[in-house]
Motif scaffolding. Structure first.
Motif, PDB file in Angstrom:
ATOM      1  N   PHE A 251       0.834  -1.204   0.000  1.00  0.00           N
ATOM      2  CA  PHE A 251       0.000   0.000   0.000  1.00  0.00           C
ATOM      3  C   PHE A 251       0.870   1.257   0.000  1.00  0.00           C
ATOM      4  O   PHE A 251       0.584   2.224  -0.717  1.00  0.00           O
ATOM      5  N   LEU A 252       1.960   1.238   0.784  1.00  0.00           N
ATOM      6  CA  LEU A 252       2.866   2.386   0.811  1.00  0.00           C
ATOM      7  C   LEU A 252       3.543   2.578  -0.539  1.00  0.00           C
ATOM      8  O   LEU A 252       3.638   3.705  -1.046  1.00  0.00           O
ATOM      9  N   LYS A 253       4.011   1.469  -1.141  1.00  0.00           N
ATOM     10  CA  LYS A 253       4.659   1.582  -2.451  1.00  0.00           C
ATOM     11  C   LYS A 253       3.689   2.131  -3.488  1.00  0.00           C
ATOM     12  O   LYS A 253       4.074   2.958  -4.331  1.00  0.00           O
ATOM     13  N   HIS A 254       2.433   1.706  -3.424  1.00  0.00           N
ATOM     14  CA  HIS A 254       1.441   2.181  -4.380  1.00  0.00           C
ATOM     15  C   HIS A 254       1.274   3.700  -4.275  1.00  0.00           C
ATOM     16  O   HIS A 254       1.191   4.395  -5.300  1.00  0.00           O
ATOM     17  N   GLN A 255       1.254   4.214  -3.055  1.00  0.00           N
ATOM     18  CA  GLN A 255       1.098   5.660  -2.883  1.00  0.00           C
ATOM     19  C   GLN A 255       2.353   6.405  -3.354  1.00  0.00           C
ATOM     20  O   GLN A 255       2.254   7.492  -3.939  1.00  0.00           O
ATOM     21  N   GLN A 256       3.524   5.824  -3.114  1.00  0.00           N
ATOM     22  CA  GLN A 256       4.759   6.454  -3.579  1.00  0.00           C
ATOM     23  C   GLN A 256       4.822   6.497  -5.103  1.00  0.00           C
ATOM     24  O   GLN A 256       5.202   7.515  -5.695  1.00  0.00           O
ATOM     25  N   ARG A 257       4.445   5.398  -5.741  1.00  0.00           N
ATOM     26  CA  ARG A 257       4.438   5.375  -7.199  1.00  0.00           C
ATOM     27  C   ARG A 257       3.359   6.303  -7.760  1.00  0.00           C
ATOM     28  O   ARG A 257       3.560   6.961  -8.783  1.00  0.00           O
ATOM     29  N   LEU A 258       2.211   6.366  -7.091  1.00  0.00           N
ATOM     30  CA  LEU A 258       1.142   7.239  -7.547  1.00  0.00           C
ATOM     31  C   LEU A 258       1.577   8.703  -7.462  1.00  0.00           C
ATOM     32  O   LEU A 258       1.304   9.492  -8.375  1.00  0.00           O
ATOM     33  N   ARG A 259       2.263   9.064  -6.382  1.00  0.00           N
ATOM     34  CA  ARG A 259       2.762  10.433  -6.274  1.00  0.00           C
ATOM     35  C   ARG A 259       3.748  10.733  -7.402  1.00  0.00           C
ATOM     36  O   ARG A 259       3.690  11.805  -8.017  1.00  0.00           O
ATOM     37  N   LEU A 260       4.643   9.799  -7.679  1.00  0.00           N
ATOM     38  CA  LEU A 260       5.610   9.994  -8.757  1.00  0.00           C
ATOM     39  C   LEU A 260       4.902  10.127 -10.105  1.00  0.00           C
ATOM     40  O   LEU A 260       5.262  10.984 -10.928  1.00  0.00           O
ATOM     41  N   GLU A 261       3.908   9.298 -10.354  1.00  0.00           N
ATOM     42  CA  GLU A 261       3.181   9.366 -11.623  1.00  0.00           C
ATOM     43  C   GLU A 261       2.439  10.695 -11.775  1.00  0.00           C
ATOM     44  O   GLU A 261       2.426  11.300 -12.854  1.00  0.00           O
ATOM     45  N   LEU A 262       1.823  11.160 -10.681  1.00  0.00           N
ATOM     46  CA  LEU A 262       1.107  12.434 -10.740  1.00  0.00           C
ATOM     47  C   LEU A 262       2.073  13.591 -10.947  1.00  0.00           C
ATOM     48  O   LEU A 262       1.782  14.536 -11.701  1.00  0.00           O
ATOM     49  N   ARG A 263       3.229  13.554 -10.287  1.00  0.00           N
ATOM     50  CA  ARG A 263       4.242  14.590 -10.483  1.00  0.00           C
ATOM     51  C   ARG A 263       4.714  14.607 -11.942  1.00  0.00           C
ATOM     52  O   ARG A 263       4.877  15.669 -12.551  1.00  0.00           O
ATOM     53  N   THR A 264       4.924  13.427 -12.487  1.00  0.00           N
ATOM     54  CA  THR A 264       5.384  13.325 -13.872  1.00  0.00           C
ATOM     55  C   THR A 264       4.308  13.820 -14.838  1.00  0.00           C
ATOM     56  O   THR A 264       4.597  14.552 -15.795  1.00  0.00           O
ATOM     57  N   HIS A 265       3.067  13.429 -14.596  1.00  0.00           N
ATOM     58  CA  HIS A 265       1.963  13.867 -15.456  1.00  0.00           C
ATOM     59  C   HIS A 265       1.809  15.387 -15.378  1.00  0.00           C
ATOM     60  O   HIS A 265       1.538  16.055 -16.391  1.00  0.00           O
ATOM     61  N   ARG A 266       1.981  15.942 -14.197  1.00  0.00           N
ATOM     62  CA  ARG A 266       1.882  17.391 -14.031  1.00  0.00           C
ATOM     63  C   ARG A 266       2.953  18.107 -14.859  1.00  0.00           C
ATOM     64  O   ARG A 266       2.678  19.118 -15.512  1.00  0.00           O
ATOM     65  N   GLU A 267       4.175  17.593 -14.838  1.00  0.00           N
ATOM     66  CA  GLU A 267       5.235  18.194 -15.647  1.00  0.00           C
ATOM     67  C   GLU A 267       4.909  18.096 -17.132  1.00  0.00           C
ATOM     68  O   GLU A 267       5.169  19.031 -17.905  1.00  0.00           O
ATOM     69  N   LEU A 268       4.348  16.983 -17.529  1.00  0.00           N
ATOM     70  CA  LEU A 268       3.975  16.787 -18.932  1.00  0.00           C
ATOM     71  C   LEU A 268       2.933  17.820 -19.357  1.00  0.00           C
ATOM     72  O   LEU A 268       3.020  18.402 -20.442  1.00  0.00           O
ATOM     73  N   LEU A 269       1.956  18.060 -18.497  1.00  0.00           N
ATOM     74  CA  LEU A 269       0.925  19.047 -18.800  1.00  0.00           C
ATOM     75  C   LEU A 269       1.496  20.463 -18.817  1.00  0.00           C
ATOM     76  O   LEU A 269       1.109  21.292 -19.658  1.00  0.00           O
ATOM     77  N   LEU A 270       2.412  20.764 -17.906  1.00  0.00           N
ATOM     78  CA  LEU A 270       3.026  22.093 -17.885  1.00  0.00           C
ATOM     79  C   LEU A 270       3.858  22.326 -19.143  1.00  0.00           C
ATOM     80  O   LEU A 270       3.893  23.438 -19.678  1.00  0.00           O
ATOM     81  N   MET A 271       4.534  21.268 -19.621  1.00  0.00           N
ATOM     82  CA  MET A 271       5.281  21.393 -20.875  1.00  0.00           C
ATOM     83  C   MET A 271       4.343  21.742 -22.029  1.00  0.00           C
ATOM     84  O   MET A 271       4.654  22.603 -22.859  1.00  0.00           O
ATOM     85  N   GLU A 272       3.203  21.076 -22.083  1.00  0.00           N
ATOM     86  CA  GLU A 272       2.256  21.324 -23.159  1.00  0.00           C
ATOM     87  C   GLU A 272       1.650  22.725 -23.027  1.00  0.00           C
ATOM     88  O   GLU A 272       1.467  23.430 -24.024  1.00  0.00           O
ATOM     89  N   LEU A 273       1.350  23.138 -21.805  1.00  0.00           N
ATOM     90  CA  LEU A 273       0.798  24.470 -21.595  1.00  0.00           C
ATOM     91  C   LEU A 273       1.801  25.537 -22.037  1.00  0.00           C
ATOM     92  O   LEU A 273       1.432  26.500 -22.724  1.00  0.00           O
ATOM     93  N   ALA A 274       3.072  25.359 -21.657  1.00  0.00           N
ATOM     94  CA  ALA A 274       4.100  26.326 -22.052  1.00  0.00           C
ATOM     95  C   ALA A 274       4.242  26.373 -23.569  1.00  0.00           C
ATOM     96  O   ALA A 274       4.429  27.447 -24.152  1.00  0.00           O
TER      97      ALA A 274
END
Length: 256
Positions: A214-237
């Motif tokens: 359960f802890l690993k799932h939350q850690q990976r989910l945070r990493l995935e959301l951080r990565t997705h956020r950067e991807l969206l910011l790149m597209e917005l820029a």
């Protein structure tokens, strides 16, 4: 009706002359718009493309995902060593088998991430036999958290493409906030409690492993959301015509 119309048409044609052929109407297709770069996280992780910033982001995700998996592997290895000489009353035989299987699986996931990295570097014409961090691979900190200023974005903020990206950013930010401030702390506390309960005989090894998952799932989910956020910011820029670090924030954001 159709037969009578066909007969009248045939009667107007001289014998032996070819029948007139009316070409079918061609539908006028609007010019195709250039397909946007994929903003899907799963597609991005399968193939980041050739753009340097996206490749760097992919490498960062891969490196941090491997650190998470290596942490899980090391935790399981330590747990296995600590319980190696425990009595049958404390650790049952099937729990030892489960623990060994979990350890093998964790190592397999580390290896798969390392292989994926090597494959991408080969496609980029780079060699990294020692699996070291390449020059320029270390990414800058995650983009700061906060709310983007629509007013500072100007008239482009109302374009459909920018509106879609901003809406997706809001969704990702909300999920990221829930993971970082609610789910992740709860998962860390739950695993700590399970370890204490195991040492006092009030929990089983499988309960500890479940807490670790359960802890690993939350850690990976945070990493995935951080990565997705950067991807969206790149597209917005890209859509507003600036660099990611030049995007305007409505408040003083905290570094991610």
């Amino acid at each position: 009706m159709l037969l009578s119309a066909t007969a009248s048409l045939a009667g107007a044609v001289e014998p032996g002359s070819p029948l007139p052929v009316v070409p079918p109407r061609q539908r006028v297709q609007p010019p195709a718009e250039p397909s946007p770069r994929s903003l899907s996280l799963s597609r991005f992780l399968e193939s980041p493309g050739k753009e340097e910033a996206r490749v760097q982001l992919w490498l960062r995700f891969n490196r941090e995902a491997r650190l998470i998996e290596e942490g899980v592997r090391d935790f399981l290895d330590t747990l296995s060593q600590l319980t190696a000489h425990a009595s049958q009353d404390v650790i049952y035989s099937h729990e030892r088998v489960q623990l060994d299987a979990e350890l093998l699986l964790a190592q397999q996931e580390v290896d798969e991430l390392a292989d994926a990295r090597t494959e991408l570097l080969d496609e980029q014409g780079k060699a990294d036999p020692d699996n070291a961090i390449l020059e320029g691979e270390v990414a800058p900190p995650w983009s700061p958290d906060g709310t983007l200023s629509r007013e500072a974005l100007g008239s482009r903020a109302s374009s459909p493409g920018v509106e879609r990206v901003l809406a997706r950013l809001t969704s990702v930010d909300n999920r990221l906030d829930a993971v970082e401030n609610q789910l992740l702390p709860a998962a860390e506390e739950a695993l700590g409690s399970a370890l204490l309960a195991l040492s006092s005989g009030e929990a089983t090894m499988l309960e500890v492993v479940h807490g670790l998952h359960f802890l690993k799932h939350q850690q990976r989910l945070r990493l995935e959301l951080r990565t997705h956020r950067e991807l969206l910011l790149m597209e917005l820029a890209r859509q507003v015509g600036c660099r990611v670090e030049q995007l305007p924030w409505a408040d003083a954001p905290v570094a991610g």
